[in-house]
Design a protein around this motif. Structure first.
Motif, PDB file in Angstrom:
ATOM      1  N   ILE A 114      -5.391  -4.263   1.770  1.00 22.72           N
ATOM      2  CA  ILE A 114      -4.590  -3.294   1.016  1.00 22.72           C
ATOM      3  C   ILE A 114      -5.266  -1.930   1.003  1.00 22.72           C
ATOM      4  O   ILE A 114      -4.598  -0.894   1.127  1.00 22.72           O
ATOM      5  CB  ILE A 114      -4.317  -3.794  -0.416  1.00 22.72           C
ATOM      6  N   GLY A 115      -6.592  -1.908   0.869  1.00 21.03           N
ATOM      7  CA  GLY A 115      -7.300  -0.632   0.943  1.00 21.03           C
ATOM      8  C   GLY A 115      -7.099   0.045   2.286  1.00 21.03           C
ATOM      9  O   GLY A 115      -6.871   1.270   2.362  1.00 21.03           O
ATOM     10  N   VAL A 116      -7.175  -0.736   3.360  1.00 15.33           N
ATOM     11  CA  VAL A 116      -6.898  -0.189   4.698  1.00 15.33           C
ATOM     12  C   VAL A 116      -5.463   0.319   4.756  1.00 15.33           C
ATOM     13  O   VAL A 116      -5.183   1.399   5.302  1.00 15.33           O
ATOM     14  CB  VAL A 116      -7.152  -1.259   5.779  1.00 15.33           C
ATOM     15  N   GLY A 117      -4.543  -0.447   4.176  1.00 16.08           N
ATOM     16  CA  GLY A 117      -3.146  -0.027   4.160  1.00 16.08           C
ATOM     17  C   GLY A 117      -2.936   1.264   3.389  1.00 16.08           C
ATOM     18  O   GLY A 117      -2.133   2.117   3.792  1.00 16.08           O
ATOM     19  N   VAL A 118      -3.653   1.428   2.277  1.00 11.87           N
ATOM     20  CA  VAL A 118      -3.565   2.676   1.519  1.00 11.87           C
ATOM     21  C   VAL A 118      -4.063   3.844   2.367  1.00 11.87           C
ATOM     22  O   VAL A 118      -3.475   4.934   2.360  1.00 11.87           O
ATOM     23  CB  VAL A 118      -4.355   2.573   0.200  1.00 11.87           C
ATOM     24  N   TRP A 119      -5.148   3.618   3.115  1.00  5.63           N
ATOM     25  CA  TRP A 119      -5.675   4.680   3.990  1.00  5.63           C
ATOM     26  C   TRP A 119      -4.623   5.102   5.023  1.00  5.63           C
ATOM     27  O   TRP A 119      -4.386   6.303   5.220  1.00  5.63           O
ATOM     28  CB  TRP A 119      -6.949   4.189   4.679  1.00  5.63           C
ATOM     29  N   PHE A 120      -3.971   4.117   5.661  1.00  2.53           N
ATOM     30  CA  PHE A 120      -2.908   4.453   6.608  1.00  2.53           C
ATOM     31  C   PHE A 120      -1.755   5.171   5.910  1.00  2.53           C
ATOM     32  O   PHE A 120      -1.215   6.166   6.424  1.00  2.53           O
ATOM     33  CB  PHE A 120      -2.380   3.182   7.287  1.00  2.53           C
ATOM     34  N   ALA A 121      -1.354   4.677   4.739  1.00  2.00           N
ATOM     35  CA  ALA A 121      -0.218   5.277   4.029  1.00  2.00           C
ATOM     36  C   ALA A 121      -0.522   6.710   3.606  1.00  2.00           C
ATOM     37  O   ALA A 121       0.361   7.579   3.650  1.00  2.00           O
ATOM     38  CB  ALA A 121       0.151   4.427   2.814  1.00  2.00           C
ATOM     39  N   LEU A 122      -1.748   6.968   3.189  1.00  3.75           N
ATOM     40  CA  LEU A 122      -2.116   8.341   2.849  1.00  3.75           C
ATOM     41  C   LEU A 122      -1.986   9.251   4.066  1.00  3.75           C
ATOM     42  O   LEU A 122      -1.464  10.380   3.958  1.00  3.75           O
ATOM     43  CB  LEU A 122      -3.543   8.384   2.301  1.00  3.75           C
ATOM     44  N   ALA A 172       1.028  16.160   0.305  1.00  2.00           N
ATOM     45  CA  ALA A 172       0.353  16.451   1.567  1.00  2.00           C
ATOM     46  C   ALA A 172      -0.734  17.490   1.340  1.00  2.00           C
ATOM     47  O   ALA A 172      -0.524  18.473   0.624  1.00  2.00           O
ATOM     48  CB  ALA A 172       1.355  16.941   2.607  1.00  2.00           C
ATOM     49  N   GLY A 173      -1.901  17.249   1.940  1.00  2.00           N
ATOM     50  CA  GLY A 173      -3.016  18.160   1.763  1.00  2.00           C
ATOM     51  C   GLY A 173      -3.892  17.837   0.573  1.00  2.00           C
ATOM     52  O   GLY A 173      -4.902  18.494   0.338  1.00  2.00           O
ATOM     53  N   GLY A 174      -3.512  16.804  -0.207  1.00  2.56           N
ATOM     54  CA  GLY A 174      -4.288  16.418  -1.377  1.00  2.56           C
ATOM     55  C   GLY A 174      -5.544  15.647  -1.005  1.00  2.56           C
ATOM     56  O   GLY A 174      -5.880  15.462   0.171  1.00  2.56           O
ATOM     57  N   ALA A 210       0.823  -1.207   0.000  1.00  2.00           N
ATOM     58  CA  ALA A 210       0.000   0.000   0.000  1.00  2.00           C
ATOM     59  C   ALA A 210       0.860   1.261   0.000  1.00  2.00           C
ATOM     60  O   ALA A 210       0.542   2.242  -0.692  1.00  2.00           O
ATOM     61  CB  ALA A 210      -0.929  -0.017   1.211  1.00  2.00           C
ATOM     62  N   TRP A 211       1.927   1.254   0.766  1.00  4.33           N
ATOM     63  CA  TRP A 211       2.816   2.427   0.822  1.00  4.33           C
ATOM     64  C   TRP A 211       3.417   2.705  -0.555  1.00  4.33           C
ATOM     65  O   TRP A 211       3.483   3.852  -1.003  1.00  4.33           O
ATOM     66  CB  TRP A 211       3.926   2.199   1.852  1.00  4.33           C
ATOM     67  N   HIS A 212       3.837   1.629  -1.223  1.00  2.75           N
ATOM     68  CA  HIS A 212       4.410   1.783  -2.563  1.00  2.75           C
ATOM     69  C   HIS A 212       3.382   2.361  -3.531  1.00  2.75           C
ATOM     70  O   HIS A 212       3.718   3.202  -4.384  1.00  2.75           O
ATOM     71  CB  HIS A 212       4.916   0.431  -3.063  1.00  2.75           C
ATOM     72  N   ALA A 213       2.128   1.929  -3.403  1.00  2.00           N
ATOM     73  CA  ALA A 213       1.073   2.459  -4.267  1.00  2.00           C
ATOM     74  C   ALA A 213       0.888   3.953  -4.049  1.00  2.00           C
ATOM     75  O   ALA A 213       0.696   4.722  -5.008  1.00  2.00           O
ATOM     76  CB  ALA A 213      -0.239   1.718  -4.006  1.00  2.00           C
ATOM     77  N   VAL A 214       0.944   4.388  -2.804  1.00  2.00           N
ATOM     78  CA  VAL A 214       0.808   5.821  -2.521  1.00  2.00           C
ATOM     79  C   VAL A 214       2.016   6.587  -3.066  1.00  2.00           C
ATOM     80  O   VAL A 214       1.879   7.692  -3.609  1.00  2.00           O
ATOM     81  CB  VAL A 214       0.613   6.068  -1.013  1.00  2.00           C
ATOM     82  N   GLU A 215       3.191   6.006  -2.956  1.00  2.13           N
ATOM     83  CA  GLU A 215       4.366   6.637  -3.558  1.00  2.13           C
ATOM     84  C   GLU A 215       4.189   6.779  -5.071  1.00  2.13           C
ATOM     85  O   GLU A 215       4.516   7.822  -5.654  1.00  2.13           O
ATOM     86  CB  GLU A 215       5.611   5.793  -3.259  1.00  2.13           C
ATOM     87  N   LYS A 216       3.646   5.751  -5.718  1.00  8.39           N
ATOM     88  CA  LYS A 216       3.432   5.794  -7.166  1.00  8.39           C
ATOM     89  C   LYS A 216       2.371   6.829  -7.556  1.00  8.39           C
ATOM     90  O   LYS A 216       2.374   7.325  -8.684  1.00  8.39           O
ATOM     91  CB  LYS A 216       2.990   4.421  -7.667  1.00  8.39           C
ATOM     92  N   SER A 217       1.485   7.142  -6.638  1.00  5.63           N
ATOM     93  CA  SER A 217       0.418   8.102  -6.957  1.00  5.63           C
ATOM     94  C   SER A 217       0.939   9.518  -7.114  1.00  5.63           C
ATOM     95  O   SER A 217       0.325  10.337  -7.796  1.00  5.63           O
ATOM     96  CB  SER A 217      -0.662   8.079  -5.874  1.00  5.63           C
ATOM     97  N   HIS A 269       1.437  10.186   4.560  1.00  3.47           N
ATOM     98  CA  HIS A 269       1.916  11.161   3.585  1.00  3.47           C
ATOM     99  C   HIS A 269       1.239  12.523   3.741  1.00  3.47           C
ATOM    100  O   HIS A 269       1.388  13.393   2.879  1.00  3.47           O
ATOM    101  CB  HIS A 269       1.671  10.639   2.163  1.00  3.47           C
ATOM    102  N   GLY A 270       0.476  12.704   4.806  1.00 12.78           N
ATOM    103  CA  GLY A 270      -0.167  13.991   5.052  1.00 12.78           C
ATOM    104  C   GLY A 270      -1.443  14.220   4.280  1.00 12.78           C
ATOM    105  O   GLY A 270      -1.867  15.365   4.099  1.00 12.78           O
ATOM    106  N   VAL A 271      -2.084  13.138   3.821  1.00 12.02           N
ATOM    107  CA  VAL A 271      -3.334  13.248   3.067  1.00 12.02           C
ATOM    108  C   VAL A 271      -4.466  12.784   3.978  1.00 12.02           C
ATOM    109  O   VAL A 271      -4.597  11.584   4.268  1.00 12.02           O
ATOM    110  CB  VAL A 271      -3.298  12.398   1.780  1.00 12.02           C
ATOM    111  N   GLU A 272      -5.278  13.709   4.428  1.00 12.55           N
ATOM    112  CA  GLU A 272      -6.360  13.408   5.366  1.00 12.55           C
ATOM    113  C   GLU A 272      -7.725  13.404   4.699  1.00 12.55           C
ATOM    114  O   GLU A 272      -8.682  12.822   5.229  1.00 12.55           O
ATOM    115  CB  GLU A 272      -6.355  14.434   6.513  1.00 12.55           C
ATOM    116  N   ASN A 273      -7.843  14.060   3.551  1.00 10.45           N
ATOM    117  CA  ASN A 273      -9.131  14.212   2.876  1.00 10.45           C
ATOM    118  C   ASN A 273      -9.347  13.012   1.955  1.00 10.45           C
ATOM    119  O   ASN A 273      -9.039  13.052   0.760  1.00 10.45           O
ATOM    120  CB  ASN A 273      -9.136  15.524   2.079  1.00 10.45           C
ATOM    121  N   VAL A 274      -9.885  11.926   2.526  1.00 10.32           N
ATOM    122  CA  VAL A 274      -9.943  10.640   1.833  1.00 10.32           C
ATOM    123  C   VAL A 274     -11.337  10.033   1.976  1.00 10.32           C
ATOM    124  O   VAL A 274     -11.922  10.055   3.065  1.00 10.32           O
ATOM    125  CB  VAL A 274      -8.906   9.649   2.408  1.00 10.32           C
ATOM    126  N   ILE A 275     -11.850   9.492   0.893  1.00  9.84           N
ATOM    127  CA  ILE A 275     -13.094   8.708   0.921  1.00  9.84           C
ATOM    128  C   ILE A 275     -12.771   7.265   0.567  1.00  9.84           C
ATOM    129  O   ILE A 275     -12.021   6.998  -0.379  1.00  9.84           O
ATOM    130  CB  ILE A 275     -14.133   9.263  -0.073  1.00  9.84           C
TER     131      ILE A 275
END
Length: 350
Positions: A185-193, A173-175, A162-169, A196-202
């Motif tokens: 993996i979806g949960v992992g992406v949420w944690f990884a975001l 921060a603030g996005g 998941a962390w690697h996916a966020v890096e690839k995105s 990375h300072g991304v709080e505005n997530v659905i």
């Protein structure tokens, strides 16, 4: 020693096998926990379609069936092979399980995770984490700090996906972001975001069990089968659409919903494996100059980043991680296939 051994399609056995000894440059680990991964399900039900050659030795490891499973695992160093330095007996470690050739086009670019002949310890190797002991090259070890226990250590591998996916995105921060699928993996992406300072997530997830689990962690969750996902994204982003979206579901509708809710110049990252083809309208990419990229596995630096984030207290396993013993692995695979549960760690002592 006892081990969970894959013999062929839908043929998994718990049996006694020889205890390994470390060769030069290797260490012997007493395994603590190993995760059951979606890849294990693919291998169990459809090994050929999952890329597992049932008849020939793996080109890098020379391994053939039967195969000890468990490629996302953590354990304690109990013995050092000849020439091992920088690791001591008693170290608690997570294992970067990739075998790569070092010579193909991907490896020459440093993309060892996309090696043309990639192998994994616990899928195409001489051992794995679903056994009392295994041996691995010392170079694959990532020592865990005191604040990261072995249970979390076994989650480093999937969380690194998941962390690697966020890096690839490329998200900043603030996005803003959309995650389609609230499995591990979806949960992992949420944690990884969050890392990375991304709080505005659905998070979009049709399963009520998975929605409840990720919502309990603090996520904003939408049921795409009964709610207007586009309206919720518009509300979140003042009508702009999200900067990045992640397909963590592995179904065409997830990719389609991700594309439909992107802002101009946005990017969809496909991190899930798909079992079927899908159609999309390429003009969608053209009109918004948007992108679709794939994210496969992880690099060693992704392991380091996840371990550091774990040490900082970013990850919480409450409500989505359960434990089973060796004897329950096959029934747990069946349960996961039928949509029951989220993440299971196999304990060598359960």
């Amino acid at each position: 020693m006892r081990a969970v051994v894959f013999h062929g399609k839908e043929d998994l056995r718990v049996q006694d096998i020889a205890e390994p000894a470390p060769g030069p440059g290797q260490v012997k680990l007493r395994n603590a926990y190993a995760g059951i991964c979606g890849s294990d399900l693919h291998v169990y039900y459809a090994p050929a379609e999952a890329g597992l050659d049932l008849e020939h030795p793996h080109p890098l490891t020379g391994a053939t069936l039967p195969q000890v499973l468990g490629h996302e695992f953590a354990g304690t160093v109990v013995e050092l092979g000849e020439g091992v330095e920088g690791v001591t007996v008693g170290d608690r470690v997570a294992v970067w399980p990739i075998y790569n050739c070092g010579q193909c086009a991907a490896c020459r670019k440093g993309a060892f995770n996309a090696c043309r002949t990639i192998g994994f310890h616990g899928l195409t190797s001489h051992g794995g984490g679903m056994a009392e002991f295994t041996t691995v090259d010392a170079s694959k070890l990532h020592v865990l700090p005191e604040s990261v226990d072995l249970r979390l250590g076994a989650l480093v591998e999937p969380m690194a996906v998941a962390w690697h996916a966020v890096e690839k995105s490329g998200v900043k921060a603030g996005g803003t972001a959309l995650i389609a699928g609230a499995g591990p993996i979806g949960v992992g992406v949420w944690f990884a975001l969050k890392g990375h300072g991304v709080e505005n997530v659905i998070v979009s997830e049709p399963s009520p069990v998975r929605r409840a689990a990720v919502e309990a962690l603090g996520a904003t969750v939408v049921d795409p089968t009964s709610e207007d996902l586009a309206a919720r994204v518009a509300e979140l982003t003042n009508g702009d659409g999200v900067d990045v979206a992640f397909d963590a579901a592995g179904v065409g509708v997830a990719v389609a919903s991700a594309l439909a809710n992107l802002a101009p110049l946005g990017r969809v990252v496909v991190v899930a494996l798909h079992e079927r083809t899908m159609e999309f309208f390429p003009t969608q990419l053209v009109m918004g100059e948007t992108e679709i990229v794939g994210a496969l596995g992880y690099l060693p630096e992704d392991f380091d980043a996840v371990i550091a984030a774990m040490a900082d207290g970013l990850y919480d396993t409450t409500g989505w991680v359960d434990e089973v013993g060796f004897d329950a692995v096959e029934e747990t695979i069946h349960a996961l296939r039928s949509g029951k549960g989220m993440k299971f760690l196999v304990s060598s002592e359960a």
